[in-house]
Design an enzyme around this catalytic site. Structure first.
Site: not given
Length: 325
Positions: A102, A119, A177, A197
């Site tokens: 991200h 996150e 991740h 992605r």
């Protein structure tokens, strides 16, 4: 309007890697491979609505407009988007998620009005031998990673970590991740739906076509020297203890183990998010007000709620928004 703990109707998302595990929390997702339950969301891709109390039927976006300045606290709105700053999810990883990364808030190719995405994950349950992908191997460069992608050997450059229930992982923007099969996770994140992605196992999506990859964006936003990802093993916690399991400019998350009751107080600085990870009991507040709670439920506590108690045998995640630096 007097403040009270707010519960929302989840927005469910079908994913190629999803399953039916969210039903264990008493949720009723639609048919299909349901990977995500957006439990508290003020994102255009899934606005949640209140299901309890006087404000039942009100969307979080409307609540923000009506009560945000008071109920969310002085730290409680995202400066860039002016939306509610966090997005709370439950994830059922019946299969491996894509390898992804991200961006930060300042990435110049973000969609208009969108934020970056930092996150954290809390592992609610994990099958034996469950694992995640958590960062690059040491000293991997952009050039090495790009070559590995080109040759189909990207997995050789990634770090795998075994996981168990109770593990907590902080995942700053820029960290490569992926959750892998066999875990159910509570995710607390910036209010963003931007994912790049890097690799998706060459599998078809729900429509039978290969899902889009975002190689150039991924290579551009990865923090090759590390973004400060961290891991906390909470297995040694004792009843009555509160442990900080993730801390960032966007959220602070504590885990609490409650044997019978815990008296807490909201701050005028920030709302609180309460995720019930295990157990059942009640939230009580004010003059004899009570809300039953059970595992899998999530609540938004307005900053003006004041003193409240968590009663029962509970494992709880408690999230707040820190002051901007």
């Amino acid at each position: 309007m007097k403040p009270y703990p707010l519960q929302f109707k989840p927005q469910f998302k079908e994913r190629v890697w999803g399953g039916r595990a969210l039903e264990q929390f008493g949720l009723t997702p639609p048919e299909g491979a349901i990977g995500e339950g957006w439990m508290i969301s003020d994102h255009p891709n899934g606005i949640t609505k209140i299901v309890n109390g006087a404000l039942a039927g009100t969307g979080l976006d409307v609540l923000r407009e009506q009560f945000g300045a008071e109920w969310f606290g002085k730290n409680g709105l995202s400066g860039k988007s002016q939306r509610f700053p966090l997005l709370i999810k439950l994830l059922d990883c019946n299969d491996d998620l894509s390898v992804q990364v991200h961006p930060t808030d300042d990435y110049d190719k973000l969609p208009a009005g969108e934020l970056g995405k930092t996150e954290m994950w809390y592992i609610l349950s994990a099958k034996p031998d469950a694992k995640i992908i958590y960062g690059l191997k040491e000293n991997v460069t952009r050039e090495q990673l790009a070559a590995a992608i080109e040759s189909g050997q990207v997995m050789d450059q990634l770090q795998e970590v075994s996981v168990k229930a109770g593990d907590a992982f902080y995942i700053p923007a820029g960290t490569v991740h992926a959750l892998c099969s066999g875990v159910v996770v509570a995710e607390i994140q910036q209010n963003s739906d931007t994912t790049y992605r890097l690799y998706d196992y060459n599998r078809p999506g729900l429509d039978g076509k290969l899902r889009e990859l975002h190689i150039e964006d991924s290579l551009a936003v990865i923090a090759y020297e590390g973004a400060g990802a961290s891991y906390v093993d909470t297995s040694a916690m004792q009843a009555g203890e509160w442990l900080t399991i993730a801390e960032s400019p966007y959220f602070k998350v504590q885990k609490g183990l409650i044997a019978s009751d815990a008296q807490l107080t909201t701050s005028k600085d920030s709302f609180e998010i309460i995720v019930i990870a295990e157990g059942e009991g009640n939230i009580t507040w004010g003059e004899h007000h009570e809300q039953p709670v059970q595992a899998g439920q999530c609540f938004l506590l307005p900053a003006t709620l004041g003193v409240y108690s968590l009663e029962g045998k509970l494992t709880v995640l408690r999230s707040t928004v820190p002051a901007a630096e």
